[in-house]
Design a protein around this motif. Structure first.
Motif, PDB file in Angstrom:
ATOM      1  N   MET A   1       0.825  -1.199   0.000  1.00 25.49           N
ATOM      2  CA  MET A   1       0.000   0.000   0.000  1.00 25.49           C
ATOM      3  C   MET A   1       0.868   1.261   0.000  1.00 25.49           C
ATOM      4  O   MET A   1       0.534   2.269  -0.620  1.00 25.49           O
ATOM      5  CB  MET A   1      -0.936   0.007   1.205  1.00 25.49           C
ATOM      6  N   ALA A   2       1.994   1.207   0.725  1.00 27.69           N
ATOM      7  CA  ALA A   2       2.917   2.340   0.737  1.00 27.69           C
ATOM      8  C   ALA A   2       3.494   2.566  -0.655  1.00 27.69           C
ATOM      9  O   ALA A   2       3.494   3.689  -1.178  1.00 27.69           O
ATOM     10  CB  ALA A   2       4.034   2.094   1.751  1.00 27.69           C
ATOM     11  N   THR A   3       3.964   1.494  -1.257  1.00 30.14           N
ATOM     12  CA  THR A   3       4.549   1.598  -2.602  1.00 30.14           C
ATOM     13  C   THR A   3       3.523   2.099  -3.608  1.00 30.14           C
ATOM     14  O   THR A   3       3.826   2.955  -4.449  1.00 30.14           O
ATOM     15  CB  THR A   3       5.089   0.225  -3.042  1.00 30.14           C
ATOM     16  N   LYS A   4       2.311   1.588  -3.521  1.00 32.45           N
ATOM     17  CA  LYS A   4       1.252   1.990  -4.442  1.00 32.45           C
ATOM     18  C   LYS A   4       0.897   3.472  -4.270  1.00 32.45           C
ATOM     19  O   LYS A   4       0.414   4.112  -5.200  1.00 32.45           O
ATOM     20  CB  LYS A   4       0.020   1.119  -4.189  1.00 32.45           C
ATOM     21  N   SER A   5       1.178   4.000  -3.068  1.00 28.22           N
ATOM     22  CA  SER A   5       0.899   5.412  -2.780  1.00 28.22           C
ATOM     23  C   SER A   5       2.100   6.306  -3.057  1.00 28.22           C
ATOM     24  O   SER A   5       2.053   7.516  -2.815  1.00 28.22           O
ATOM     25  CB  SER A   5       0.469   5.570  -1.321  1.00 28.22           C
ATOM     26  N   GLY A   6       3.199   5.717  -3.509  1.00 26.45           N
ATOM     27  CA  GLY A   6       4.397   6.487  -3.818  1.00 26.45           C
ATOM     28  C   GLY A   6       5.352   6.639  -2.661  1.00 26.45           C
ATOM     29  O   GLY A   6       6.329   7.383  -2.742  1.00 26.45           O
ATOM     30  N   ILE A   7       5.108   5.928  -1.555  1.00 23.45           N
ATOM     31  CA  ILE A   7       5.940   6.019  -0.352  1.00 23.45           C
ATOM     32  C   ILE A   7       6.900   4.851  -0.322  1.00 23.45           C
ATOM     33  O   ILE A   7       6.526   3.703  -0.628  1.00 23.45           O
ATOM     34  CB  ILE A   7       5.054   6.040   0.914  1.00 23.45           C
ATOM     35  N   ASP A   8       8.131   5.113   0.070  1.00 23.69           N
ATOM     36  CA  ASP A   8       9.157   4.085   0.164  1.00 23.69           C
ATOM     37  C   ASP A   8       8.709   3.005   1.152  1.00 23.69           C
ATOM     38  O   ASP A   8       8.372   3.292   2.301  1.00 23.69           O
ATOM     39  CB  ASP A   8      10.466   4.724   0.642  1.00 23.69           C
ATOM     40  N   ALA A   9       8.710   1.748   0.717  1.00 22.41           N
ATOM     41  CA  ALA A   9       8.262   0.639   1.550  1.00 22.41           C
ATOM     42  C   ALA A   9       9.096   0.485   2.823  1.00 22.41           C
ATOM     43  O   ALA A   9       8.627  -0.063   3.825  1.00 22.41           O
ATOM     44  CB  ALA A   9       8.281  -0.667   0.753  1.00 22.41           C
ATOM     45  N   SER A  10      10.342   0.967   2.787  1.00 20.92           N
ATOM     46  CA  SER A  10      11.199   0.864   3.975  1.00 20.92           C
ATOM     47  C   SER A  10      10.732   1.785   5.104  1.00 20.92           C
ATOM     48  O   SER A  10      11.190   1.660   6.244  1.00 20.92           O
ATOM     49  CB  SER A  10      12.646   1.192   3.609  1.00 20.92           C
ATOM     50  N   LYS A  11       9.820   2.699   4.799  1.00 20.67           N
ATOM     51  CA  LYS A  11       9.304   3.630   5.812  1.00 20.67           C
ATOM     52  C   LYS A  11       8.124   3.052   6.594  1.00 20.67           C
ATOM     53  O   LYS A  11       7.618   3.688   7.519  1.00 20.67           O
ATOM     54  CB  LYS A  11       8.861   4.939   5.146  1.00 20.67           C
ATOM     55  N   VAL A  12       7.689   1.852   6.211  1.00 23.55           N
ATOM     56  CA  VAL A  12       6.541   1.224   6.867  1.00 23.55           C
ATOM     57  C   VAL A  12       6.933   0.762   8.272  1.00 23.55           C
ATOM     58  O   VAL A  12       7.953   0.089   8.460  1.00 23.55           O
ATOM     59  CB  VAL A  12       6.019   0.036   6.035  1.00 23.55           C
ATOM     60  N   ARG A  13       6.133   1.136   9.257  1.00 21.43           N
ATOM     61  CA  ARG A  13       6.390   0.764  10.642  1.00 21.43           C
ATOM     62  C   ARG A  13       6.029  -0.703  10.903  1.00 21.43           C
ATOM     63  O   ARG A  13       5.099  -1.253  10.305  1.00 21.43           O
ATOM     64  CB  ARG A  13       5.549   1.628  11.584  1.00 21.43           C
ATOM     65  N   ASP A  14       6.769  -1.324  11.797  1.00 21.77           N
ATOM     66  CA  ASP A  14       6.454  -2.672  12.261  1.00 21.77           C
ATOM     67  C   ASP A  14       5.051  -2.647  12.858  1.00 21.77           C
ATOM     68  O   ASP A  14       4.744  -1.828  13.736  1.00 21.77           O
ATOM     69  CB  ASP A  14       7.486  -3.090  13.319  1.00 21.77           C
ATOM     70  N   ASN A  15       4.178  -3.547  12.409  1.00 20.60           N
ATOM     71  CA  ASN A  15       2.808  -3.554  12.923  1.00 20.60           C
ATOM     72  C   ASN A  15       2.645  -4.361  14.207  1.00 20.60           C
ATOM     73  O   ASN A  15       1.528  -4.569  14.678  1.00 20.60           O
ATOM     74  CB  ASN A  15       1.831  -4.058  11.851  1.00 20.60           C
ATOM     75  N   LEU A  16       3.754  -4.813  14.776  1.00 22.66           N
ATOM     76  CA  LEU A  16       3.774  -5.490  16.079  1.00 22.66           C
ATOM     77  C   LEU A  16       3.009  -6.807  16.074  1.00 22.66           C
ATOM     78  O   LEU A  16       2.589  -7.294  17.129  1.00 22.66           O
ATOM     79  CB  LEU A  16       3.217  -4.570  17.170  1.00 22.66           C
ATOM     80  N   ALA A  17       2.833  -7.405  14.893  1.00 22.15           N
ATOM     81  CA  ALA A  17       2.065  -8.648  14.798  1.00 22.15           C
ATOM     82  C   ALA A  17       2.712  -9.783  15.586  1.00 22.15           C
ATOM     83  O   ALA A  17       2.013 -10.604  16.185  1.00 22.15           O
ATOM     84  CB  ALA A  17       1.914  -9.054  13.332  1.00 22.15           C
ATOM     85  N   ALA A  18       4.027  -9.850  15.620  1.00 21.00           N
ATOM     86  CA  ALA A  18       4.715 -10.968  16.257  1.00 21.00           C
ATOM     87  C   ALA A  18       4.681 -10.900  17.771  1.00 21.00           C
ATOM     88  O   ALA A  18       4.752 -11.930  18.449  1.00 21.00           O
ATOM     89  CB  ALA A  18       6.167 -11.024  15.778  1.00 21.00           C
ATOM     90  N   SER A  19       4.571  -9.693  18.325  1.00 20.31           N
ATOM     91  CA  SER A  19       4.681  -9.534  19.776  1.00 20.31           C
ATOM     92  C   SER A  19       3.409  -9.060  20.459  1.00 20.31           C
ATOM     93  O   SER A  19       3.271  -9.213  21.669  1.00 20.31           O
ATOM     94  CB  SER A  19       5.799  -8.540  20.098  1.00 20.31           C
ATOM     95  N   VAL A  20       2.473  -8.492  19.697  1.00 21.55           N
ATOM     96  CA  VAL A  20       1.270  -7.916  20.287  1.00 21.55           C
ATOM     97  C   VAL A  20       0.002  -8.470  19.650  1.00 21.55           C
ATOM     98  O   VAL A  20      -0.946  -8.854  20.334  1.00 21.55           O
ATOM     99  CB  VAL A  20       1.271  -6.371  20.141  1.00 21.55           C
ATOM    100  N   GLY A  21      -0.013  -8.564  18.316  1.00 20.49           N
ATOM    101  CA  GLY A  21      -1.251  -8.820  17.597  1.00 20.49           C
ATOM    102  C   GLY A  21      -1.864  -7.488  17.207  1.00 20.49           C
ATOM    103  O   GLY A  21      -1.227  -6.442  17.332  1.00 20.49           O
ATOM    104  N   GLU A  22      -3.085  -7.502  16.724  1.00 18.15           N
ATOM    105  CA  GLU A  22      -3.750  -6.266  16.330  1.00 18.15           C
ATOM    106  C   GLU A  22      -4.788  -5.876  17.373  1.00 18.15           C
ATOM    107  O   GLU A  22      -5.713  -6.631  17.660  1.00 18.15           O
ATOM    108  CB  GLU A  22      -4.409  -6.418  14.958  1.00 18.15           C
ATOM    109  N   CYS A  23      -4.640  -4.678  17.911  1.00 17.41           N
ATOM    110  CA  CYS A  23      -5.469  -4.215  19.028  1.00 17.41           C
ATOM    111  C   CYS A  23      -6.717  -3.463  18.570  1.00 17.41           C
ATOM    112  O   CYS A  23      -7.116  -2.461  19.187  1.00 17.41           O
ATOM    113  CB  CYS A  23      -4.649  -3.332  19.962  1.00 17.41           C
ATOM    114  N   GLY A  24      -7.332  -3.877  17.484  1.00 19.99           N
ATOM    115  CA  GLY A  24      -8.592  -3.302  17.061  1.00 19.99           C
ATOM    116  C   GLY A  24      -8.515  -1.813  16.793  1.00 19.99           C
ATOM    117  O   GLY A  24      -7.593  -1.326  16.135  1.00 19.99           O
ATOM    118  N   THR A  25      -9.509  -1.078  17.305  1.00 25.48           N
ATOM    119  CA  THR A  25      -9.574   0.366  17.062  1.00 25.48           C
ATOM    120  C   THR A  25      -8.363   1.103  17.611  1.00 25.48           C
ATOM    121  O   THR A  25      -8.038   2.202  17.157  1.00 25.48           O
ATOM    122  CB  THR A  25     -10.833   0.962  17.707  1.00 25.48           C
TER     123      THR A  25
END
Length: 490
Positions: free
Chosen positions: A250-274
């Motif tokens: 999505m970053a690349t498709k928007s013209g943003i460098d993919a390396s700027k994407v933040r870790d989404n913490l999936a491995a250590s937290v999961g997704e905390c909804g809202t």
């Protein structure tokens, strides 16, 4: 007249201490679905039985506003509170009001519940910015979620429990609000009906290809065009997403460098909804440098996106623990049965001692609301003695002054355990039930439940802090009762 800069003046988060190991989850369910072992990597945050969206939001705000030893006075200037969640404990009682009461916020505050979409947290943030732009001194956003999922489901592995909080204002702005852009599209990737406990999810490829891929870039590109910010100048890109590497696409498709994407913490937290977009934003602010730009987006029946530019004040605005601090404060949990019990996914035998009517006297709750929700006692203006609860007569035998006590909050004070018990006879969802006499250096003591306990580690002299938790449930009427408990300082 130049419009003052509006932006983030404080930020914080909260992640529960327990970390359920996904390997334990996979092993417990592999008999029914052997392929699920592929998801058994890493861990997810697991709320204690007495934590919910409200209590976690309260902790996130306390993390964002550290050092507030007198919350009654220190938080008096907060003008508005937006509470975002899709797992609010009450359908018809303002949940933001409970959060405000627990934080001893002024009664004149404007409180709002924001719900109904996974982008509710970011929507609340944008609403708070507009509130301040319209003239409010500041506005507080708190978001928290504790979502249920069916045992052995993909969502059970993906979800996490947590909360985040941000204060928006015009003084000492650490991250200046640059602009926002939104798109409302009734694209149903999942839903939860009014009488349902669990989300119903549609096919993943449809969500990815027709949802994220077509909606998110439209919003991000629209935001960049609207604000005049170049895609190349984005230093941190935030997009909560459970699909591996889709945020980078999505970053690349928007013209943003993919390396700027933040870790989404999936491995250590999961997704905390809202709360997850704000948890990730708080995490980014912990690393951000002056001059950097942060773009945060949240998907859910459309998409919200906003850009913040970090200022020099970021060096002076730090949470008490922050996401990094909560990540390091962890305890591995491998008991999958405990997870099921804490989330009401299995019915446990409670015993005869639990067969009591937990009806709450709402009139008493109202009259004693500052004591019950804000842990407000009293301090004698004549001799300085602090006591809980507040009474008309000072407990100091050498004073005994009448009607000389002013409200005094114990919520942010550190305490010590004077005496304690660990009771296996009293019903507790996490036996044994720990409780004891807690004393405070400033004076005052009272009998308190003790939570987040490692068995065998509590003793007289153990340092504790007070935490806002669920006291008990009235299952007959669907009512949750809240109060403060002592928690060992780990």
């Amino acid at each position: 007249m130049t419009q003052p800069s509006v932006g983030i003046t404080a930020f914080g988060a909260y992640l529960p201490r327990l970390r359920l190991q996904r390997k334990a989850m996979a092993i417990a369910n592999a008999w029914a679905n052997p392929g699920i072992m592929g998801q058994g990597k890493g861990e997810r945050t697991m709320a204690n039985w007495d934590e919910d969206a409200v209590t976690m939001a309260v902790e996130a705000v306390r993390d964002a506003l550290p050092g507030k030893t007198d919350p009654i006075a220190d938080r008096r200037g907060i003008a508005a509170l937006y509470f975002a969640s899709t797992t609010m404990p009450f359908a018809d009682r303002q949940n933001a009001g409970i959060v405000a009461a627990a934080l001893s916020l002024p009664e004149e505050i404007h409180t709002v519940d924001v719900t109904g979409s996974q982008r509710a947290g970011l929507s609340a943030l944008i609403a708070a910015v507009e509130k301040v732009k319209a003239g409010a001194k500041n506005a507080l956003i708190a978001a928290g979620d504790r979502r249920k999922a069916r045992a052995g489901s993909t969502q059970e592995f993906q979800f996490g429990d947590g909360a985040a909080a941000l204060l928006i204002g015009t003084e000492n702005v650490a991250a200046r609000f640059v602009g926002s852009h939104s798109l409302s599209v009734d694209f149903i990737d999942h839903f939860r009906g009014e009488s349902e406990e669990f989300d119903y999810n549609w096919e993943e490829r449809w969500i990815r290809d027709e949802g994220y891929t077509k909606i998110v870039p439209r919003v991000v590109k629209g935001l960049l065009e609207k604000t005049g910010v170049a895609a190349a100048s984005i230093d941190h890109f935030i997009l909560p997403c459970t699909f591996a590497k889709l945020d980078q696409q999505m970053a690349t498709k928007s013209g943003i460098d993919a390396s700027k994407v933040r870790d989404n913490l999936a491995a250590s937290v999961g997704e905390c909804g809202t709360a997850h977009s704000l948890v990730m934003l708080a995490h980014a602010l912990e690393d951000a440098k002056p001059g950097q730009k942060i773009l945060v987006a949240a998907f859910g029946q459309g998409c919200d996106a906003a850009i913040f530019e970090v200022t020099d004040a970021i060096e002076k605005v730090r949470p008490h623990r922050g996401v990094k601090g909560w990540l390091s404060r962890r305890k591995e949990e491998t008991n999958y049965m405990k997870w099921l019990a804490f989330n009401g996914l299995v019915e446990m035998e409670k015993g005869a001692r639990a067969e009591k009517d937990n009806k709450t006297a709402l009139s008493v709750t109202y009259r004693k609301r500052d004591m019950l929700f804000g842990l407000v006692g009293g301090k004698c203006e004549k001799c300085g003695t602090a006591q809980f609860p507040r009474t008309r007569i000072c407990v100091n035998p050498n004073c005994r002054a009448v009607d000389e006590q002013k409200p005094f909050s114990f919520a942010e004070l550190k305490g010590k355990i004077l005496s304690w018990s660990a009771d296996y006879l009293t019903y507790s969802q996490d036996p044994p039930s720990h409780y004891g006499m807690v004393t405070f250096d400033e004076g005052g003591r009272f009998l308190s439940d003790i939570t987040d306990v490692d068995i065998g580690t509590v003793d007289s002299g153990t340092n504790v802090r007070m935490v806002f938790r669920v006291k008990d449930f009235d299952d007959r009427r669907g009512f949750k009762r809240y109060f403060w408990k002592a928690a060992p300082i780990y």
